[in-house]
Scaffold this motif. Structure first.
Motif, PDB file in Angstrom:
ATOM      1  N   GLU A 183       0.831  -1.202   0.000  1.00 27.64           N
ATOM      2  CA  GLU A 183       0.000   0.000   0.000  1.00 27.64           C
ATOM      3  C   GLU A 183       0.864   1.250   0.000  1.00 27.64           C
ATOM      4  O   GLU A 183       0.502   2.273  -0.586  1.00 27.64           O
ATOM      5  CB  GLU A 183      -0.941  -0.015   1.205  1.00 27.64           C
ATOM      6  CG  GLU A 183      -1.998   1.059   1.139  1.00 27.64           C
ATOM      7  CD  GLU A 183      -3.183   0.787   2.031  1.00 27.64           C
ATOM      8  OE1 GLU A 183      -4.115   1.604   2.013  1.00 27.64           O
ATOM      9  OE2 GLU A 183      -3.184  -0.234   2.740  1.00 27.64           O
ATOM     10  N   GLU A 184       2.031   1.141   0.643  1.00 27.82           N
ATOM     11  CA  GLU A 184       2.941   2.290   0.669  1.00 27.82           C
ATOM     12  C   GLU A 184       3.407   2.652  -0.734  1.00 27.82           C
ATOM     13  O   GLU A 184       3.486   3.828  -1.088  1.00 27.82           O
ATOM     14  CB  GLU A 184       4.144   1.976   1.557  1.00 27.82           C
ATOM     15  CG  GLU A 184       5.122   3.141   1.674  1.00 27.82           C
ATOM     16  CD  GLU A 184       6.327   2.805   2.532  1.00 27.82           C
ATOM     17  OE1 GLU A 184       7.222   3.666   2.630  1.00 27.82           O
ATOM     18  OE2 GLU A 184       6.373   1.685   3.103  1.00 27.82           O
ATOM     19  N   GLU A 185       3.678   1.624  -1.553  1.00 24.05           N
ATOM     20  CA  GLU A 185       4.084   1.907  -2.925  1.00 24.05           C
ATOM     21  C   GLU A 185       2.948   2.539  -3.719  1.00 24.05           C
ATOM     22  O   GLU A 185       3.174   3.417  -4.550  1.00 24.05           O
ATOM     23  CB  GLU A 185       4.539   0.617  -3.610  1.00 24.05           C
ATOM     24  CG  GLU A 185       5.899   0.131  -3.145  1.00 24.05           C
ATOM     25  CD  GLU A 185       6.401  -1.029  -3.980  1.00 24.05           C
ATOM     26  OE1 GLU A 185       5.655  -1.478  -4.888  1.00 24.05           O
ATOM     27  OE2 GLU A 185       7.521  -1.492  -3.721  1.00 24.05           O
ATOM     28  N   LEU A 186       1.733   2.099  -3.445  1.00 20.89           N
ATOM     29  CA  LEU A 186       0.586   2.648  -4.167  1.00 20.89           C
ATOM     30  C   LEU A 186       0.400   4.133  -3.863  1.00 20.89           C
ATOM     31  O   LEU A 186      -0.005   4.906  -4.748  1.00 20.89           O
ATOM     32  CB  LEU A 186      -0.674   1.865  -3.799  1.00 20.89           C
ATOM     33  CG  LEU A 186      -1.964   2.272  -4.519  1.00 20.89           C
ATOM     34  CD1 LEU A 186      -1.814   2.124  -6.027  1.00 20.89           C
ATOM     35  CD2 LEU A 186      -3.139   1.447  -4.011  1.00 20.89           C
ATOM     36  N   THR A 187       0.696   4.547  -2.642  1.00 18.16           N
ATOM     37  CA  THR A 187       0.513   5.957  -2.280  1.00 18.16           C
ATOM     38  C   THR A 187       1.454   6.880  -3.062  1.00 18.16           C
ATOM     39  O   THR A 187       1.217   8.086  -3.125  1.00 18.16           O
ATOM     40  CB  THR A 187       0.743   6.182  -0.770  1.00 18.16           C
ATOM     41  OG1 THR A 187       2.095   5.825  -0.434  1.00 18.16           O
ATOM     42  CG2 THR A 187      -0.225   5.350   0.057  1.00 18.16           C
ATOM     43  N   LYS A 188       2.496   6.303  -3.660  1.00 22.94           N
ATOM     44  CA  LYS A 188       3.435   7.116  -4.425  1.00 22.94           C
ATOM     45  C   LYS A 188       2.924   7.419  -5.838  1.00 22.94           C
ATOM     46  O   LYS A 188       3.550   8.189  -6.571  1.00 22.94           O
ATOM     47  CB  LYS A 188       4.788   6.419  -4.510  1.00 22.94           C
ATOM     48  CG  LYS A 188       5.456   6.228  -3.150  1.00 22.94           C
ATOM     49  CD  LYS A 188       6.764   5.464  -3.274  1.00 22.94           C
ATOM     50  CE  LYS A 188       7.405   5.244  -1.909  1.00 22.94           C
ATOM     51  NZ  LYS A 188       8.660   4.443  -2.012  1.00 22.94           N
ATOM     52  N   VAL A 189       1.808   6.782  -6.207  1.00 18.34           N
ATOM     53  CA  VAL A 189       1.221   7.043  -7.526  1.00 18.34           C
ATOM     54  C   VAL A 189       0.258   8.217  -7.414  1.00 18.34           C
ATOM     55  O   VAL A 189      -0.770   8.130  -6.740  1.00 18.34           O
ATOM     56  CB  VAL A 189       0.480   5.795  -8.049  1.00 18.34           C
ATOM     57  CG1 VAL A 189      -0.159   6.104  -9.404  1.00 18.34           C
ATOM     58  CG2 VAL A 189       1.433   4.615  -8.159  1.00 18.34           C
ATOM     59  N   TRP A 190       0.598   9.317  -8.030  1.00 23.27           N
ATOM     60  CA  TRP A 190      -0.205  10.542  -7.971  1.00 23.27           C
ATOM     61  C   TRP A 190      -0.957  10.748  -9.281  1.00 23.27           C
ATOM     62  O   TRP A 190      -0.610  10.172 -10.319  1.00 23.27           O
ATOM     63  CB  TRP A 190       0.695  11.740  -7.687  1.00 23.27           C
ATOM     64  CG  TRP A 190       1.242  11.795  -6.276  1.00 23.27           C
ATOM     65  CD1 TRP A 190       1.424  10.741  -5.428  1.00 23.27           C
ATOM     66  CD2 TRP A 190       1.684  12.951  -5.580  1.00 23.27           C
ATOM     67  NE1 TRP A 190       1.957  11.168  -4.239  1.00 23.27           N
ATOM     68  CE2 TRP A 190       2.126  12.532  -4.299  1.00 23.27           C
ATOM     69  CE3 TRP A 190       1.753  14.293  -5.894  1.00 23.27           C
ATOM     70  CZ2 TRP A 190       2.621  13.404  -3.358  1.00 23.27           C
ATOM     71  CZ3 TRP A 190       2.256  15.186  -4.951  1.00 23.27           C
ATOM     72  CH2 TRP A 190       2.677  14.742  -3.688  1.00 23.27           C
ATOM     73  N   ALA A 191      -1.957  11.585  -9.219  1.00 27.08           N
ATOM     74  CA  ALA A 191      -2.723  11.965 -10.408  1.00 27.08           C
ATOM     75  C   ALA A 191      -2.127  13.220 -11.037  1.00 27.08           C
ATOM     76  O   ALA A 191      -1.502  14.035 -10.352  1.00 27.08           O
ATOM     77  CB  ALA A 191      -4.176  12.205 -10.043  1.00 27.08           C
TER      78      ALA A 191
END
Length: 567
Positions: A183-191
């Motif tokens: 989940e931590e890696e997913l939070t690094k994906v921004w719009a």
């Protein structure tokens, strides 16, 4: 007039004077509108002026505000467009100084204008004026006083409209698929938010991942909510000239405290910006009224600055005789910002020869700028305040040594006076509240004009290049129009005297004060993100709704889990 499909129309006009809503100095400037059919005209720049006459400097060094009437535009034989207008006094009366002359500008695109000031008014020049009957039956912007209209190419009109219209969010994009092992890696994906001019900004996303095992191989359709940093206005009531300062993992807030009659310097602290404005937040007095009367009144515009690796507060203060002067005080080594004992005694700023900045006026709103290897102080200076002979406040700049910032190292240089109608409106003649930020090789200097606690307060802008000699006023470019006014963001009146800071997400933020309605004089604080347009220029009026369209907050993508990312 015969209209063609590939043509559009630009109208130049002034506006009716509304003393309590849109006074002389604003109404008697050149406004612009556009039309696709030559009949229905829509205002550009929110129906706020675009070209302003410059005031004249009188023999006693006071300012005589000037305005315009009867603007006219025509094509130049050599290409481009000429704009002429009669110069009048602020109240619209005849200006004896401009007899037989007109103001003259040139433009290629109605975006950039070159001013030639007053030029002789020849009969040949006036022959360019067209019959006003061309506007009969036209639908004009609110309050427009008829000027004249000119045909332009549709492509040029499109550029003009884009430049003089507010930028707004049109699209939000995320990757079509995302691989993440946690989940931590997913939070690094921004719009990526895309705007009407083609510019972009990155925004965090709160992804919905309930029930997803990131260690198990799978493909998931997930949704997310795009986060938009926003602060509801007003944040704090009764505070002017706000500064938010990140320091050693915390945020500090300092401002002019109108609630206490501008007496004392008070600081708030929090782990985040929101906490600075939480209900019941504590204020810490770090400099109060001095028993000997040295620091007695008008504790104005305090600013935190790191100079030569040391933390200072620059501010103005008066003794028992009113007349604020620029001072600074330094935080002792390893000192606590909130502890008054950890601050050195305030020192009044001196010129290079050891004399005070002034003996015959007031100095205030000092700020610090580091540009390359040189350091500068920029401040506001005024003589005969609010009396006969009032010069209006002016911006000055000088170099300073980081080792002893209480003493200038060059002679002060006049940078700006309030010559435009939006700077000297309604008898208020201000250039004050300077503050800077640097982006790449450009220095951006904001400052304020108009009345500091009125709806007429605005933000102006200077730019200069890092490699230039900043003590040469010719190297600074002054915007013809304010970059923030009471026409910029709905519900905010008189925005000005700002500062900048970088938030936890790396966004450049602007803090400012404004009022909540036209009649109010209660200064309140606001914060918003500074956007950068397609040309890299700062945009200070990006409201929360235009920053991120509410209808575009929800995003979807495909999440791949449980296996290594494809090479």
């Amino acid at each position: 007039m015969e209209y063609q499909e590939n043509r559009s129309f630009i109208l130049l006009y002034t506006r009716e004077v509304l003393p309590t809503e849109y006074p002389d100095g604003l109404a008697r400037s050149i406004h612009m509108a556009y039309s696709r059919d030559g009949i229905h005209f829509e205002a550009l720049h929110q129906n706020y002026g675009i070209l302003f006459a410059e005031a004249t400097i009188c023999a006693d060094d006071t300012i005589s505000p000037k305005c315009v009437k009867n603007p006219w535009v025509y094509e130049l034989p050599e290409g481009g467009y000429g704009i002429i207008a009669e110069r009048v006094n602020e109240d619209g009366s005849v200006d004896g100084e401009s007899d037989s002359k007109v103001l003259f500008w040139k433009t290629e695109d109605f975006i950039e204008f070159q001013s030639f000031g007053l030029v002789p008014c020849s009969a040949a020049l006036l022959d360019f004026r067209q019959d006003v009957s061309q506007l009969q039956g036209a639908v004009l912007p609110k309050g427009a006083v008829e000027g004249n209209v000119i045909e332009v190419r549709r492509s040029l009109c499109d550029r003009i409209v884009l430049h003089w219209s507010r930028i707004h969010n049109t699209e939000v994009c995320v990757p079509e698929s995302i691989w993440a092992a946690s989940e931590e890696e997913l939070t690094k994906v921004w719009a990526t938010a895309i705007y009407s001019d083609g510019s972009t900004s990155l925004k965090q996303v709160k992804w919905e991942t309930e029930g997803i095992d990131f260690q198990t191989e799978g493909i998931h359709e997930i949704s997310g909510t795009v986060q938009n940093i926003q602060y509801e206005f007003p944040l704090a009531k009764g505070y002017g000239d706000p500064v938010i300062f990140p320091w050693e993992g915390k945020y500090y807030f300092i401002a002019t405290n109108d609630n206490l009659d501008d007496i004392g310097l008070y600081v708030r602290v929090s782990e985040d910006v929101d906490g600075l404005f939480a209900e019941g937040v504590m204020e810490h007095l770090i400099l109060g009224r001095d028993e000997e009367g040295k620091f007695w009144q008008t504790f104005w515009a305090p600013e935190f600055h790191v100079i030569g690796g040391e933390l200072y507060i620059l501010f103005a203060v008066s003794d028992t005789n009113w007349g604020p002067q620029c001072h600074l005080m330094k935080l002792k080594k390893n000192g606590d910002i909130l502890n008054p004992a950890d601050w050195s005694s305030p020192i009044r700023i001196r010129k290079a020869d050891g004399s005070w900045l002034t003996e015959v006026g007031i100095t205030l709103d000092m700020t610090y700028l580091k540009a390359g290897m040189r350091s500068y102080m920029i401040w506001s200076y005024r003589r005969h305040t609010m009396s006969i002979g009032d010069t209006g406040s002016m911006l000055y700049i000088a170099t300073v040594n980081e080792e002893d910032p209480s003493r200038l190292t060059s002679e002060p240089v006049l940078l700006s006076r309030p010559l435009f109608g939006w700077e000297n409106v309604n008898g208020t003649i201000n250039n004050e509240g300077p503050y800077t930020f640097v982006k790449e090789d450009t220095i951006y200097l904001t400052y304020s004009g108009g009345a500091a606690n009125s709806y007429t307060y605005v933000l102006g802008l200077f730019t200069a290049k890092m490699e230039d000699d900043l003590l040469n006023p010719m190297n600074w470019r002054k915007s013809n129009v304010p970059v923030l006014s009471f026409y910029s963001v709905e519900g905010e009146y008189g925005p000005g005297h700002n500062s900048f800071f970088t938030d936890a997400q790396g966004n450049l933020m602007i803090a400012y004060h404004a009022e909540t309605d036209l009649e109010s004089t209660l200064r309140c604080d606001g914060i918003r993100r500074v956007h950068f347009d397609i040309h890299g220029q700062p945009v200070f009026d990006m409201s929360a709704r235009r920053d991120l369209c509410p209808d575009l907050k929800k995003v979807k993508t495909r999440l791949i889990t449980g296996r290594k990312k494809d090479k």
